[in-house]
Design a protein around this motif. Structure first.
Motif, short mmCIF file in Angstrom:
data_model
loop_
_atom_site.label_atom_id
_atom_site.label_comp_id
_atom_site.label_asym_id
_atom_site.label_seq_id
_atom_site.Cartn_x
_atom_site.Cartn_y
_atom_site.Cartn_z
N PRO A 192 6.12 13.61 6.88
CA PRO A 192 4.58 13.23 7.01
C PRO A 192 3.92 13.25 8.58
O PRO A 192 4.60 12.41 9.38
CB PRO A 192 4.26 11.93 6.37
N SER A 193 3.22 14.11 8.86
CA SER A 193 2.85 14.21 10.14
C SER A 193 2.01 12.91 10.68
O SER A 193 2.06 12.58 11.92
CB SER A 193 1.81 15.43 10.38
N SER A 225 0.76 -1.45 -0.13
CA SER A 225 0.18 -0.13 0.10
C SER A 225 0.92 1.31 -0.03
O SER A 225 1.99 1.23 0.01
CB SER A 225 -1.14 -0.01 1.13
N ASP A 226 0.24 2.39 0.09
CA ASP A 226 0.91 3.55 0.06
C ASP A 226 1.14 3.66 1.61
O ASP A 226 0.37 4.06 2.55
CB ASP A 226 -0.06 4.87 -0.14
N GLY A 227 2.65 3.66 1.84
CA GLY A 227 3.26 4.00 3.28
C GLY A 227 3.15 5.20 3.85
O GLY A 227 3.66 5.37 5.10
N GLY A 263 3.26 9.35 -2.94
CA GLY A 263 2.00 8.90 -2.04
C GLY A 263 1.13 10.15 -1.53
O GLY A 263 1.66 11.22 -1.78
N GLU A 264 0.01 9.88 -1.08
CA GLU A 264 -0.74 11.08 -0.65
C GLU A 264 -0.07 11.82 0.26
O GLU A 264 -0.34 12.92 0.13
CB GLU A 264 -2.00 10.28 0.35
N HIS A 265 0.90 11.54 1.13
CA HIS A 265 1.58 12.57 2.00
C HIS A 265 3.21 12.64 1.76
O HIS A 265 3.88 13.09 2.33
CB HIS A 265 1.46 12.02 3.50
N GLY A 266 3.50 12.20 0.40
CA GLY A 266 4.72 12.28 -0.27
C GLY A 266 4.68 13.14 -1.48
O GLY A 266 3.95 14.06 -1.64
N TRP A 267 5.45 12.65 -2.53
CA TRP A 267 5.35 13.49 -3.89
C TRP A 267 4.19 12.77 -4.78
O TRP A 267 3.87 11.45 -4.30
CB TRP A 267 6.48 12.94 -4.53
N ARG A 268 3.39 13.59 -5.61
CA ARG A 268 2.32 12.90 -6.28
C ARG A 268 3.11 12.40 -7.66
O ARG A 268 4.25 12.84 -8.02
CB ARG A 268 1.70 14.16 -6.73
N LEU A 269 2.39 11.52 -8.01
CA LEU A 269 3.36 10.62 -9.45
C LEU A 269 3.41 11.74 -10.42
O LEU A 269 2.51 12.45 -10.86
CB LEU A 269 2.24 9.73 -9.81
#
Ligand code: SAH
Length: 213
Positions: free
Chosen positions: A157-158, A132-134, A207-213
């Motif tokens: 990421p908080s 999954s998105d970690g 990912g959601e709390h990282g870079w967007r693709l």
């Protein structure tokens, strides 16, 4: 035999020589068969002082970086550790040699499957995996004594900080897509302390709390 010798040299010349002194880290890196975590065509390079490709445009980190990040987590044998970015599974195996249980998350399916097979084969029964998105962490299993992110994030990421137990440590590369700073964060009763371990270069945390693709 050939690899045992190369592995001992790796620990001595690349890791101990650069100041990594934690005996648990040195023992773990002297034990995990790093060549099995790369394709057979790369076995002769597996103990070299550099990262290597593992497919899907991802890399297994340089041995020294694995040692440095592992040492910075200050693991003890009853710790539960979360890793974001399983990749080849090598870092997770090193963690599993030291800690009680390792939870590792990978977002690329082929890497997830290959690592799972290898953990089975090498009998790492204290590693559990998730595909999954970690960047959202692993809420159900939190809090963790230590969290390690092995891909470069635009910011911390908080969600991950909130999954750290009191006294917990988080190690994460933070920066832009070309270079990052390795950050170590420590959570105690009074709040959060942050230190920098220096520059580094990782593939993107997507990912959601990282870079967007
Ligand atoms: N620890 C790995 C290093 C792998 S490189 C090893 O020892 O080999 C970083 C890995 O992070 C890649 O496999 C990449 O797919 C993965 N990754 C990137 N963003 C991710 C995310 N949001 N969640 C889970 N894995 C992620």
């Amino acid at each position: 035999m050939r690899f045992r010798r190369q592995r001992a040299d790796m620990v001595r010349k690349q890791i101990e020589a650069r100041g990594i002194a934690d005996p648990k880290v040195l023992a773990a890196m002297g034990k995990v068969p790093r060549h099995l975590f790369v394709s057979e065509a790369l076995w002769d390079q597996a103990y070299g002082d550099y990262p290597l490709p593992i497919g899907s445009q991802q890399t297994i980190s340089q041995p020294y970086i694995v040692a440095e990040m592992t040492q910075a987590l200050q693991l003890s044998e009853d710790d539960r550790v979360l890793e974001i970015g399983t990749g080849s599974g090598y870092q997770a195996a090193v963690l599993a040699e030291i800690a009680y249980k390792v939870y590792t998350i990978e977002r690329i399916h082929s890497l997830y499957i290959a690592a799972r097979r290898l953990f089975d084969r090498l009998q790492y029964h204290n590693i559990v995996m998730r595909y999954s998105d970690g960047t959202s962490g692993w809420e159900e299993e939190s809090p963790f004594d230590a969290i390690i992110v092995t891909a470069g994030a635009p910011e911390i990421p908080s969600t991950l900080v909130s999954q750290l137990a009191p006294g917990g440590r988080l190690v994460i590369p933070v920066g832009d897509q070309h270079s990052q700073e390795l950050i170590r964060l420590y959570r105690d009763e009074n709040g959060i302390q942050q230190t920098s371990l220096g520059g580094c270069r990782f593939v993107k945390l997507v990912g959601e709390h990282g870079w967007r693709l």
